[in-house]
Motif scaffolding. Structure first.
Motif, PDB file in Angstrom:
ATOM      1  N   ALA A 187       0.820  -1.217  -0.029  1.00  0.00           N
ATOM      2  CA  ALA A 187       0.050  -0.011   0.025  1.00  0.00           C
ATOM      3  C   ALA A 187       0.904   1.385   0.002  1.00  0.00           C
ATOM      4  O   ALA A 187       0.534   2.210  -0.745  1.00  0.00           O
ATOM      5  CB  ALA A 187      -0.921   0.057   1.235  1.00  0.00           C
ATOM      6  N   ASP A 188       2.055   1.164   0.574  1.00  0.00           N
ATOM      7  CA  ASP A 188       2.777   2.423   0.696  1.00  0.00           C
ATOM      8  C   ASP A 188       3.275   2.947  -0.867  1.00  0.00           C
ATOM      9  O   ASP A 188       3.666   4.297  -0.968  1.00  0.00           O
ATOM     10  CB  ASP A 188       4.189   2.193   1.544  1.00  0.00           C
ATOM     11  CG  ASP A 188       4.025   2.022   2.988  1.00  0.00           C
ATOM     12  OD1 ASP A 188       2.801   2.457   3.425  1.00  0.00           O
ATOM     13  OD2 ASP A 188       4.640   1.354   3.715  1.00  0.00           O
ATOM     14  N   ALA A 189       3.200   1.965  -1.532  1.00  0.00           N
ATOM     15  CA  ALA A 189       3.770   2.320  -3.077  1.00  0.00           C
ATOM     16  C   ALA A 189       2.574   3.129  -3.909  1.00  0.00           C
ATOM     17  O   ALA A 189       2.882   3.981  -4.752  1.00  0.00           O
ATOM     18  CB  ALA A 189       4.025   0.973  -3.926  1.00  0.00           C
ATOM     19  N   CYS A 190       1.371   3.060  -3.101  1.00  0.00           N
ATOM     20  CA  CYS A 190       0.278   3.905  -3.833  1.00  0.00           C
ATOM     21  C   CYS A 190       0.474   5.234  -3.371  1.00  0.00           C
ATOM     22  O   CYS A 190      -0.231   6.213  -4.010  1.00  0.00           O
ATOM     23  CB  CYS A 190      -1.058   3.336  -3.533  1.00  0.00           C
ATOM     24  SG  CYS A 190      -1.030   1.392  -3.896  1.00  0.00           S
ATOM     25  N   LEU A 191       1.069   5.768  -2.251  1.00  0.00           N
ATOM     26  CA  LEU A 191       1.167   7.092  -1.736  1.00  0.00           C
ATOM     27  C   LEU A 191       1.695   7.977  -2.794  1.00  0.00           C
ATOM     28  O   LEU A 191       1.452   9.189  -2.919  1.00  0.00           O
ATOM     29  CB  LEU A 191       1.841   7.254  -0.461  1.00  0.00           C
ATOM     30  CG  LEU A 191       1.130   6.503   0.762  1.00  0.00           C
ATOM     31  CD1 LEU A 191       2.306   6.273   1.853  1.00  0.00           C
ATOM     32  CD2 LEU A 191      -0.099   7.327   1.014  1.00  0.00           C
TER      33      LEU A 191
END
Length: 422
Positions: free
Chosen positions: A72-76
């Motif tokens: 999910a962090d990559a979506c930031l």
């Protein structure tokens, strides 16, 4: 005659001590030291390599679900506003590790114990920034387990688990948010504290995005389900609904001018049935599973994963069977209504009377009844989606042997008798 004392060299001492030629012993000693150095350097290189690989994995955002997932962090990087908003949703908070400060707030101004008819008590205790659920018989502590994982967003309730030998067990006390009350966990015995109910992978399938689990023969003819805690992807994350994102991210990094979402599921582009099946992975009850729902991808059919019990669609429970309830509604049957018509999964549910009524008026825009309800500032769902008591979640407060109703809003939109309203 004067005696001349000449000190012996190291080599000469070695020769006298080992009775070997100095050069031979020196060669052996030097060879041994060289081997030790080589061995030490080899071990050091292995350790450095392991640390380096771990650092690479962490920096590349490795995901326990496999190389197709980015985390999910990559979506930031591209969707920061949506991600920041989603952090506050019930979906995102439906499971988490227990953090002392967040749980500590639930202990303030609440009764942090439950008494049982057998004379035992379960109390919440603080110990070195941990919260424990401890069983007492009088003043004697019998058992104590740390609250290590929480299930539930806290909008309605939170229940807790503790780890033991890669198994997760549910703790005896659950917190009811609306009542600000600790009570016996759902379905637990009324007459005594209970610490040995296992939390199984089916629970994780609706309250997390992934966990690696396996079966182990713990006794003859007995199989125990176990988990790898470090593989848990807490909450419902972006890729649980939109599918693996690694290819999507790589493509758009290489093609920044391309604005059309590629290699990712745009939920609105799915058919109505596909959207319902996606939400139904968690909101369609507890059917017989053919395979883990963690393998479900947007666009899949639930028929490939679930088989529903006979009669499960006749009188669905308000807990976890929202899909069946909605599909029984005339609003659903006579329109193109989907979950997204009323719900924005990227935002926390904080709907006012005006916003809820606006969703209804989008279809019922010619109704005089709607106009009257707006003028009287009444909410459509109060009458047409009343709160109902769940039959599948049974709370009780033990001492009084009294059930605590767990009310959830039904998703069967209909006209109900006035005595059934909240």
């Amino acid at each position: 005659m004067q005696r001349l004392i000449v000190p012996l060299s190291t080599e000469q001492w070695d020769y006298l001590q080992y009775n070997k030629p100095v050069s031979s012993y020196q060669k052996k000693s030097t060879s041994t030291m060289r081997q030790q150095k080589i061995f030490f350097i080899f071990i050091l290189l292995i350790a450095v390599t392991i640390c380096f690989v771990k650092c690479i994995q962490q920096s590349s955002g490795s995901d326990p679900r496999g190389p197709l997932y980015a985390g999910a962090d990559a979506c930031l990087q591209c969707h920061k506003n949506i991600a920041d908003s989603y952090m506050h949703t019930s979906h995102n908070k439906t499971s988490a590790p227990v953090f002392f400060d967040s749980i500590r707030t639930a202990l303030i101004n609440t009764k942090t114990m439950v008494n049982y008819p057998n004379g035992h008590t379960v109390k919440l205790e603080e110990e070195r920034r941990n919260i424990l659920q401890s069983q007492f018989e009088g003043d004697k502590k019998i058992l104590s387990e740390k609250m290590e994982m929480v299930f539930g967003s806290g909008e309605k309730a939170r229940t807790f688990g503790y780890w033991k030998d890669e198994q997760l067990f549910q703790l005896p006390l659950t917190y009811l948010t609306n009542l600000h009350q600790w009570t016996n966990s759902p379905g637990f015995p009324i007459d005594h504290p209970y610490y040995t109910r296992p939390i199984i992978s089916r629970c994780f399938e609706c309250h997390s995005s992934y966990v690696y689990h396996y079966n182990e023969n713990t006794r003859p003819l007995e199989i125990t389900e176990k988990f790898k805690p470090n593989t848990i992807v807490y909450g419902i994350d972006c890729e649980r609904c939109h599918g693996p994102a690694k290819k999507h991210i790589d493509f758009h990094r290489e093609n920044p001018a391309e604005k059309k979402a590629t290699y990712i599921a745009d939920i609105k582009s799915l058919s109505r049935t596909q959207q319902s099946d996606l939400c139904g992975t968690c909101h369609s009850g507890n059917p017989v599973s053919f395979k883990s729902i963690f393998a479900f991808m947007p666009g899949d059919s639930l028929k490939n994963y679930y088989m529903y019990y006979p009669g499960s669609f006749i009188n669905p429970d308000v807990h976890g069977m929202q899909m069946q309830l909605l599909q029984q509604s005339a609003c659903y049957k006579q329109s193109t209504l989907t979950c997204l018509t009323c719900h924005n999964p990227h935002k926390a549910e904080n709907k006012t009377q005006q916003t809820i009524t606006a969703s209804c008026i989008s279809c019922h825009n010619t109704s005089l009844h709607n106009t009257q309800m707006i003028q009287e500032k009444k909410n459509c769902i109060t009458c047409h989606m009343p709160l109902r008591t769940s039959r599948s979640l049974d709370f009780n407060n033990s001492t009084e042997n009294k059930n605590i109703p767990y009310k959830l809003r039904t998703h069967r939109i209909a006209i109900y008798p006035e005595n059934e309203w909240e």
